[in-house]
Write a protein that holds these residues in place. Structure first.
Motif, PDB file in Angstrom:
ATOM      1  N   THR B 417       0.867  -1.184   0.000  1.00  0.00           N
ATOM      2  CA  THR B 417       0.000   0.000   0.000  1.00  0.00           C
ATOM      3  C   THR B 417       0.903   1.233   0.000  1.00  0.00           C
ATOM      4  O   THR B 417       2.129   1.115   0.024  1.00  0.00           O
ATOM      5  N   LYS B 418       0.282   2.383  -0.023  1.00  0.00           N
ATOM      6  CA  LYS B 418       1.061   3.633   0.066  1.00  0.00           C
ATOM      7  C   LYS B 418       0.784   4.262   1.428  1.00  0.00           C
ATOM      8  O   LYS B 418      -0.303   4.106   1.984  1.00  0.00           O
ATOM      9  N   LYS B 419       1.782   4.948   1.947  1.00  0.00           N
ATOM     10  CA  LYS B 419       1.541   5.699   3.178  1.00  0.00           C
ATOM     11  C   LYS B 419       2.237   7.052   3.087  1.00  0.00           C
ATOM     12  O   LYS B 419       3.106   7.264   2.238  1.00  0.00           O
ATOM     13  N   ILE B 420       1.818   7.954   3.949  1.00  0.00           N
ATOM     14  CA  ILE B 420       2.457   9.275   3.997  1.00  0.00           C
ATOM     15  C   ILE B 420       3.382   9.290   5.208  1.00  0.00           C
ATOM     16  O   ILE B 420       2.971   8.937   6.316  1.00  0.00           O
ATOM     17  N   GLU B 421       4.624   9.647   4.960  1.00  0.00           N
ATOM     18  CA  GLU B 421       5.581   9.770   6.071  1.00  0.00           C
ATOM     19  C   GLU B 421       5.955  11.237   6.224  1.00  0.00           C
ATOM     20  O   GLU B 421       6.006  11.972   5.233  1.00  0.00           O
ATOM     21  N   PHE B 422       6.215  11.629   7.423  1.00  0.00           N
ATOM     22  CA  PHE B 422       6.699  12.996   7.639  1.00  0.00           C
ATOM     23  C   PHE B 422       8.225  12.941   7.764  1.00  0.00           C
ATOM     24  O   PHE B 422       8.760  12.259   8.633  1.00  0.00           O
ATOM     25  N   TYR B 424      11.732  14.820   8.440  1.00  0.00           N
ATOM     26  CA  TYR B 424      12.168  15.990   9.211  1.00  0.00           C
ATOM     27  C   TYR B 424      13.500  16.533   8.693  1.00  0.00           C
ATOM     28  O   TYR B 424      14.401  15.760   8.330  1.00  0.00           O
ATOM     29  N   GLU B 426      16.814  18.020   9.696  1.00  0.00           N
ATOM     30  CA  GLU B 426      17.580  17.937  10.947  1.00  0.00           C
ATOM     31  C   GLU B 426      18.088  19.295  11.417  1.00  0.00           C
ATOM     32  O   GLU B 426      18.514  19.459  12.557  1.00  0.00           O
ATOM     33  N   ILE B 427      18.098  20.291  10.496  1.00  0.00           N
ATOM     34  CA  ILE B 427      18.587  21.617  10.891  1.00  0.00           C
ATOM     35  C   ILE B 427      17.473  22.446  11.528  1.00  0.00           C
ATOM     36  O   ILE B 427      17.638  23.084  12.565  1.00  0.00           O
ATOM     37  N   THR B 428      16.296  22.402  10.874  1.00  0.00           N
ATOM     38  CA  THR B 428      15.204  23.267  11.348  1.00  0.00           C
ATOM     39  C   THR B 428      14.109  22.507  12.091  1.00  0.00           C
ATOM     40  O   THR B 428      13.222  23.122  12.683  1.00  0.00           O
ATOM     41  N   PHE B 429      14.121  21.231  12.004  1.00  0.00           N
ATOM     42  CA  PHE B 429      13.048  20.356  12.513  1.00  0.00           C
ATOM     43  C   PHE B 429      11.724  20.598  11.797  1.00  0.00           C
ATOM     44  O   PHE B 429      10.666  20.218  12.277  1.00  0.00           O
ATOM     45  N   GLU B 430      11.766  21.271  10.654  1.00  0.00           N
ATOM     46  CA  GLU B 430      10.549  21.384   9.838  1.00  0.00           C
ATOM     47  C   GLU B 430      10.312  20.008   9.203  1.00  0.00           C
ATOM     48  O   GLU B 430      11.240  19.193   9.073  1.00  0.00           O
ATOM     49  N   TYR B 431       9.086  19.779   8.813  1.00  0.00           N
ATOM     50  CA  TYR B 431       8.781  18.457   8.274  1.00  0.00           C
ATOM     51  C   TYR B 431       7.846  18.587   7.079  1.00  0.00           C
ATOM     52  O   TYR B 431       7.094  19.551   6.968  1.00  0.00           O
ATOM     53  N   GLU B 433       5.477  16.161   4.013  1.00  0.00           N
ATOM     54  CA  GLU B 433       4.908  14.847   3.681  1.00  0.00           C
ATOM     55  C   GLU B 433       5.656  14.222   2.513  1.00  0.00           C
ATOM     56  O   GLU B 433       6.046  14.905   1.579  1.00  0.00           O
ATOM     57  N   GLU B 435       5.246  10.575   0.091  1.00  0.00           N
ATOM     58  CA  GLU B 435       4.547   9.291  -0.112  1.00  0.00           C
ATOM     59  C   GLU B 435       5.565   8.170  -0.237  1.00  0.00           C
ATOM     60  O   GLU B 435       6.518   8.283  -1.010  1.00  0.00           O
TER      61      GLU B 435
END
Lengths: 226, 612
Positions: B417-422, B424, B426-431, B433, B435
């Motif tokens: 199946t497909k899933k969405i992963e977040f 990250y 490592e510098i800003t901790f922004e994340y 999506e 697939e």
């Protein structure tokens, strides 16, 4: 046919799955900020959809996707009316089962009160004792975070079947600031190179067993006067 | 000669009815009669009363006085049968069991809550407790619980209550009604309704006059006594019991088996409930349809072998229903089905029916019944049915859906199946999506239908394919993406005069013509061909033990739980259907080290729950 379908569905519920939760709190120097919360169930689509397809589980009604959506939207609409809360936004991806929520706040206490009031309103909570607790506090230099008591009460009701959902999941807590972090109490929390953000990642299963895993105390450097 | 004498003695012995079955009331609809109860000697009383089929009467036994006692210590005569019975209709519910008595002193150590009551019947002793009655005649006993139905008690109470000029006994609180019943959107389950004090029946000034609840209690007890008296009069004065009133039941006692099963479907509460609409709205149709059920009875024999239990069941029906069934089941086994059942499947079933013949016979039998009803709605429905019968191309319909089908459970497989992963930073901790591929476990099922018109599903699928890109045609199959729980694909195969739905990618992609040498062995296929309309196989460890019973209703859950923890295999076969009966054979082969008597009780319990 229905019985065959029920049989298929119920077997699916035995299978393992996972949940991903992200809470992302930004606090500016003036105490205002942004709160973002994300729940990602996309890697458990089969399991979650199979639960949602049932009318009830363990004798309790299972809400439909439409009912869940309406509940989230009701929460958002209550929050919009709360003092000090603005830019409330909710997005629900019901195909991938991802819910994203965000809002701006004027102070940590307005955020906390807004969330409390909205939770009381949508859940018809009569006993608000648990909600009197301050799970967030910020005095301009130190941010203290605990797990809200009401979520502990709720998770005590989590049955074995649901605990499976937590086993391979994770909870990520991110805190962002305008100025550098001096110290973080929680061992395992990561601080970014510019020291303006810290991230704590724990397993949802471990968190269910030990609520203090997410407690944290973050010390910030003093605000520089211009 | 000695062997012959022994054999004759054995046959003679098995033909002699013991006293205990002569105490089975004619009101019983379901009866289990355990012949060889020596098998149960090792089973403790406490263990026995854990079974659901003992639940209605077990309170008397389950009071601590039975701990560590086996049936052997309970004063029970093991030369007589143990008969467990149950019956229910709109007016009452009864349950109980009959058994032989060898030692009254020991018996009353177990049944220690009973007090002797006055008996008007010759040579008969009557005992009563809070729930049950125990009646002992000669060396046989009847333990019975007989209760009037809730509806009957209410009906009689209301009748008396209003005839005395009373007002409605309960205050109707509209506010409470709205709050408690309808305003439940925010709760995940319905809270039980707790009535305020003022909603209780109004107290009456005259202490000698009963309020509604007191009257209801009196009515209940009076009805209970009257029902029991009628039943006991029939048993002990008129000598009327189920053995005498039903020759088919009586004949079962001649069978040399460990246990027998009797279920009179024509008197079953469930059947009556199914016809409720006709009973209340169109009583003449109800009467005619009820006649269709006349003679509908299920009889079974249980044979206990060293490592298996054979359950031979015969389903009898009346002539008209029998004609419909025999036409419906007059279908050859579709040999193509066997190609699609893998020899390693944990469970499968096959079902061969001729829907066209069944339709024609049902039309011939049921239409005159419905047409005779003088009712405008029914007349319009009859007109519609007759027109459809004339205008619709029945050959095309029943060639597309012949009625025969099969289903398999192919175990648990990993599916993509497909899933969405977040992801990250490592510098800003922004994340953000992303697939990614995911693998989820999925139980794999296949469901297939016999058909003579492969072109019809092809027309449907081709046109659906134009409507949405979720339909994709491949060389040997169609696939509907994300069809199952919006995550997994559903494959459709239209080949070999079969239309198959499956979520098994391997079957669709690699075995669209069947499993070849890995399909069911030829010997088994020959057996399926020779058999009747229904066949099945179940590996208990591979399927039922994994079944989450929390999701089922109480009855289904009890049935599954009664077989959980077992390891073994079940085979279901059926005979050719005649217009009188269909025979079924359920073979339960067990591997466990449990005492065989326990397996027997487990199976009886499962059948009991199913038939309740």
């Amino acid at each position: 046919m229905n019985k065959v379908f029920l049989f298929c569905l119920s077997l699916i519920l035995l299978l393992s799955s996972c949940i991903e939760l992200i809470d992302d709190l930004t606090i500016h120097n003036d105490g205002s900020g942004t709160f973002k919360y994300t729940m990602n169930l996309s890697s458990s689509k089969i399991k979650v959809n199979s639960i949602l397809a049932l009318d009830s589980i363990n004798g309790k009604k299972v809400l439909s996707k439409a009912e869940i959506k309406s509940k989230i939207n009701l929460f958002a609409s209550h929050l919009k009316t709360q003092a000090g809360i603005s830019n409330v936004s909710v997005s629900i991806n019901d195909l991938e089962l991802i819910v994203k929520f965000s809002c701006d706040f004027t102070s940590v206490s307005t955020l906390q009160n807004g969330l409390k009031n909205s939770l009381i309103a949508i859940n018809n909570i009569k006993n608000t004792e648990d909600l009197n607790q301050n799970w967030l506090s910020y005095d301009g230099e130190v941010l203290k975070r605990n797990i809200p008591l009401f979520s502990i009460t709720l998770s005590d009701h989590v049955k074995e079947l649901d605990i499976d959902l937590l086993k391979t999941g994770n909870y990520t807590s991110i805190n962002r600031f305008d100025r550098p972090i001096v110290k973080v109490e929680k061992v395992g929390a990561k601080i970014n190179p510019s020291r303006t953000a810290c991230m704590l990642k724990v397993s949802t299963y471990d968190l269910h067993k030990n609520y203090s895993l997410i407690d944290n105390c973050i010390y910030l450097s003093p605000i520089k006067n211009k | 000669m000695k062997k012959l004498m022994f054999f004759l003695l054995l046959v003679n012995f098995s033909n002699v009815k013991s006293q205990s079955e002569l105490l089975i009331p004619k009101e019983a609809i379901t009866v289990f009669s355990i012949n060889n109860i020596n098998l149960l000697q090792k089973i403790s009383v406490d263990e026995l009363i854990q079974y659901e089929f003992m639940e209605e009467v077990h309170q008397e036994l389950f009071d601590g006085s039975t701990s560590e006692k086996t049936l052997k210590d309970a004063g029970i005569d093991f030369n007589q049968r143990l008969n467990v019975f149950y019956g229910k209709n709109n007016d009452y519910e009864l349950s109980g069991f009959t058994f032989g008595v060898s030692d009254l002193t020991n018996l009353f150590e177990v049944f220690d809550d009973f007090e002797e009551l006055q008996s008007k019947y010759d040579n008969t002793k009557l005992y009563g407790s809070f729930f049950n009655n125990l009646i002992i005649k000669n060396n046989a006993a009847l333990l019975i619980r007989f209760e009037p139905s809730y509806e009957l008690v209410n009906r009689k109470t209301d009748s008396i209550w209003y005839s005395r000029g009373n007002l409605p006994p309960f205050d109707f609180n509209e506010e409470a009604f709205n709050e408690e019943v309808f305003e439940t959107e925010d709760s995940t389950y319905l809270e039980p309704i707790i009535y305020d004090q003022e909603e209780l029946p109004i107290e009456i000034d005259d202490p000698n006059e009963k309020n509604y609840n007191e009257l209801r209690d009196s009515v209940q007890i009076t009805l209970q006594e009257a029902l029991l008296t009628n039943l006991l009069d029939a048993l002990f004065i008129d000598n009327l019991n189920l053995v005498k009133s039903d020759t088919r039941f009586s004949e079962q006692f001649t069978h040399p088996c460990e246990a027998t099963f009797y279920f009179d479907n024509s008197r079953s509460f469930k059947t009556a409930n199914g016809l409720w609409y006709f009973q209340t709205i169109m009583p003449s149709i109800y009467k005619d349809l009820q006649e269709l059920y006349t003679g509908n009875i299920i009889l079974g024999d249980l044979f206990l072998k060293e490592k298996s239990i054979d359950f031979m069941v015969k389903t009898y029906y009346g002539e008209e229903l029998g004609d419909i069934y025999s036409e419906m089941n007059d279908a050859k086994f579709d040999k193509n089905i066997a190609k699609y059942i893998h020899k390693g499947n944990s469970a499968f079933f096959t079902y061969n029916v001729n829907m066209k013949k069944a339709y024609e016979k049902a039309y011939e039998t049921i239409m005159p019944i419905i047409s005779a009803e003088k009712n405008a709605d029914v007349a319009m429905n009859v007109l519609m049915l007759e027109l459809l019968n004339e205008f619709v191309d029945k050959d095309a319909v029943f060639d597309t859906y012949k009625g025969s089908m099969f289903g398999t459970f192919n175990g648990i497989k990993k599916i993509n199946t497909k899933k969405i992963e977040f992801i990250y930073d490592e510098i800003t901790f922004e994340y953000e999506e992303q697939e990614t591929e995911a693998v989820e476990d999925m139980p794999v099922f296949t469901l297939g239908f016999s058909m003579g018109r492969e072109d019809i599903p092809e027309i449907i699928l081709r046109n659906l394919g134009k409507l949405t890109s979720k339909f994709e045609k491949h060389d040997d199959y169609w696939v509907l993406k994300n069809a199952i729980l919006e995550a997994a694909p559903l494959y459709m195969i239209s080949k070999n005069n079969l239309f198959i739905f499956t979520n098994d990618e391997d079957l669709a992609v690699n075995h669209s013509d069947g499993y070849g040498t890995n399909s069911l062995p030829k010997k088994l296929v020959r057996k399926l061909k020779r058999g009747g309309f229904m066949n099945g196989y179940l590996d208990i460890a591979g399927t039922l033990n994994r079944f989450p019973s929390d999701l089922l209703n109480n009855q289904q859950s009890e049935m599954i739980n009664s077989l959980k923890g077992k390891s073994g295999k079940m085979y279901l076969g059926s005979s050719k259907t005649t217009n009188k009966l269909t025979a079924f054979n359920l073979k339960y082969e067990f591997n466990g080290t449990e005492y065989s008597g326990q397996h027997l009780l487990d199976l009886i319990n499962t059948v009991y729950i199913f038939s309740k």
